[in-house]
Design a protein around this motif. Structure first.
Motif, PDB file in Angstrom:
ATOM      1  N   PRO A 127      32.516  69.311  20.374  1.00  0.00           N
ATOM      2  CA  PRO A 127      31.777  69.954  21.499  1.00  0.00           C
ATOM      3  C   PRO A 127      32.529  70.014  22.895  1.00  0.00           C
ATOM      4  O   PRO A 127      33.319  69.194  23.230  1.00  0.00           O
ATOM      5  CB  PRO A 127      30.692  68.854  21.727  1.00  0.00           C
ATOM      6  N   VAL A 128      32.051  70.994  23.712  1.00  0.00           N
ATOM      7  CA  VAL A 128      32.939  71.116  24.925  1.00  0.00           C
ATOM      8  C   VAL A 128      32.107  71.818  25.919  1.00  0.00           C
ATOM      9  O   VAL A 128      31.051  72.129  25.817  1.00  0.00           O
ATOM     10  CB  VAL A 128      34.203  72.098  24.605  1.00  0.00           C
ATOM     11  N   ALA A 161      35.001  63.154  26.054  1.00  0.00           N
ATOM     12  CA  ALA A 161      34.130  64.483  26.246  1.00  0.00           C
ATOM     13  C   ALA A 161      34.968  65.524  26.789  1.00  0.00           C
ATOM     14  O   ALA A 161      35.914  65.230  27.761  1.00  0.00           O
ATOM     15  CB  ALA A 161      32.927  64.411  27.114  1.00  0.00           C
ATOM     16  N   ILE A 162      35.238  66.593  26.132  1.00  0.00           N
ATOM     17  CA  ILE A 162      36.154  67.775  26.704  1.00  0.00           C
ATOM     18  C   ILE A 162      35.599  68.616  27.456  1.00  0.00           C
ATOM     19  O   ILE A 162      34.308  69.145  27.390  1.00  0.00           O
ATOM     20  CB  ILE A 162      36.615  68.684  25.586  1.00  0.00           C
ATOM     21  N   THR A 163      35.961  68.966  28.869  1.00  0.00           N
ATOM     22  CA  THR A 163      35.534  69.838  29.648  1.00  0.00           C
ATOM     23  C   THR A 163      36.843  71.006  29.976  1.00  0.00           C
ATOM     24  O   THR A 163      37.940  70.756  29.756  1.00  0.00           O
ATOM     25  CB  THR A 163      35.206  69.548  30.991  1.00  0.00           C
ATOM     26  N   PHE A 164      36.485  72.211  30.173  1.00  0.00           N
ATOM     27  CA  PHE A 164      37.208  73.352  30.553  1.00  0.00           C
ATOM     28  C   PHE A 164      36.845  73.904  31.838  1.00  0.00           C
ATOM     29  O   PHE A 164      35.438  74.125  31.903  1.00  0.00           O
ATOM     30  CB  PHE A 164      37.348  74.548  29.736  1.00  0.00           C
ATOM     31  N   ARG A 171      29.307  61.337  41.253  1.00  0.00           N
ATOM     32  CA  ARG A 171      30.905  61.243  41.290  1.00  0.00           C
ATOM     33  C   ARG A 171      31.584  60.877  40.107  1.00  0.00           C
ATOM     34  O   ARG A 171      32.016  59.543  40.060  1.00  0.00           O
ATOM     35  CB  ARG A 171      31.073  60.160  42.530  1.00  0.00           C
ATOM     36  N   ILE A 172      31.159  61.389  38.943  1.00  0.00           N
ATOM     37  CA  ILE A 172      31.845  60.975  37.689  1.00  0.00           C
ATOM     38  C   ILE A 172      33.222  61.480  37.594  1.00  0.00           C
ATOM     39  O   ILE A 172      33.333  62.641  37.679  1.00  0.00           O
ATOM     40  CB  ILE A 172      30.887  61.553  36.608  1.00  0.00           C
ATOM     41  N   ALA A 173      33.888  60.668  37.347  1.00  0.00           N
ATOM     42  CA  ALA A 173      35.364  61.042  37.319  1.00  0.00           C
ATOM     43  C   ALA A 173      35.863  61.427  35.946  1.00  0.00           C
ATOM     44  O   ALA A 173      35.038  61.538  34.964  1.00  0.00           O
ATOM     45  CB  ALA A 173      36.293  59.480  37.076  1.00  0.00           C
ATOM     46  N   ARG A 174      36.705  62.376  35.986  1.00  0.00           N
ATOM     47  CA  ARG A 174      37.321  62.984  34.630  1.00  0.00           C
ATOM     48  C   ARG A 174      38.711  63.234  34.742  1.00  0.00           C
ATOM     49  O   ARG A 174      39.137  63.239  35.950  1.00  0.00           O
ATOM     50  CB  ARG A 174      36.525  64.248  34.262  1.00  0.00           C
ATOM     51  N   TYR A 175      39.332  63.195  34.125  1.00  0.00           N
ATOM     52  CA  TYR A 175      40.861  63.581  33.778  1.00  0.00           C
ATOM     53  C   TYR A 175      41.171  64.788  33.938  1.00  0.00           C
ATOM     54  O   TYR A 175      40.532  65.619  32.991  1.00  0.00           O
ATOM     55  CB  TYR A 175      41.634  62.781  32.816  1.00  0.00           C
ATOM     56  N   VAL A 176      42.155  65.284  34.545  1.00  0.00           N
ATOM     57  CA  VAL A 176      42.734  66.730  34.194  1.00  0.00           C
ATOM     58  C   VAL A 176      43.674  66.924  33.145  1.00  0.00           C
ATOM     59  O   VAL A 176      44.217  65.927  32.599  1.00  0.00           O
ATOM     60  CB  VAL A 176      43.194  67.566  35.383  1.00  0.00           C
ATOM     61  N   HIS A 177      43.764  68.036  32.323  1.00  0.00           N
ATOM     62  CA  HIS A 177      44.590  68.045  31.023  1.00  0.00           C
ATOM     63  C   HIS A 177      45.905  67.780  31.319  1.00  0.00           C
ATOM     64  O   HIS A 177      46.349  67.109  30.133  1.00  0.00           O
ATOM     65  CB  HIS A 177      44.566  69.470  30.588  1.00  0.00           C
TER      66      HIS A 177
END
Length: 181
Positions: free
Chosen positions: A47-48, A23-26, A162-168
């Motif tokens: 999708p973003v 899943a892509i986030t900005f 507290r869902i983890a996500r990676y930075v770009h």
């Protein structure tokens, strides 16, 4: 590529995701997204989710930010989801009082609902700085999902606030972690 709301729903109900789902986030509402990233993502049907700090919408200070009109246009596309990143993007949410946090969360939520017509169920903690109190107050403000910048797969997250996500800059680590059983 999967929409972030699909990933969040699967985390909530324990349902499966396709292997190696991404899943892509900005974050930060930079206008550069509209000019540079969005044409490529749209062409490829990716999708973003955009995490927006509502007090800076339309600002031209520093790196220009998108306007509400631009965000409305983007949000009308089914590939785009606009979610909260607080009002002012404080450098460290853990340093704010409960009252300050409540205002950051509620005012951002209400601005997005007012401007885009839907309550945002997701919030990203600015710079990934949060603690259990911040997560609890975000839940109390009406958010269903909170996103950190912990550098682990989302399914390893301790809970939905507290869902983890990676930075770009950590995309290689993210891909390596996706290959691990």
């Amino acid at each position: 590529f999967v929409p972030l709301d699909r990933l969040s729903a699967r985390l909530a109900d324990g349902g499966p995701l396709p292997p190696r789902s991404v899943a892509i986030t900005f974050a930060d509402n930079y206008r550069g997204f509209l000019i540079h990233a969005w044409p490529i993502l749209k062409e490829r049907g990716i999708p973003v989710t955009l995490f927006v700090h509502t007090g800076h919408v339309g600002s031209q200070k520093g790196r220009p930010k998108m306007t509400w009109e631009e965000l409305r246009t983007l949000a009308a596309d089914p590939l785009i989801s606009v979610q909260s990143q607080t009002v002012s993007h404080p450098p460290d949410l853990t340093k704010l009082t409960d009252e300050q946090l409540a205002a950051e969360f509620a005012d951002s939520r209400d601005a997005i609902r007012r401007e885009l017509g839907e309550r945002p169920p997701m919030i990203a903690y600015p710079s990934g700085k949060f603690d259990e109190r911040v997560a609890r107050l975000a839940r109390e403000a009406g958010y269903d999902f909170g996103f950190t910048e912990e550098q682990t797969p989302a399914e390893a997250s301790p809970d939905l606030m507290r869902i983890a996500r990676y930075v770009h800059t950590k995309w290689k680590e993210a891909m390596a972690d996706a290959d691990r059983p």
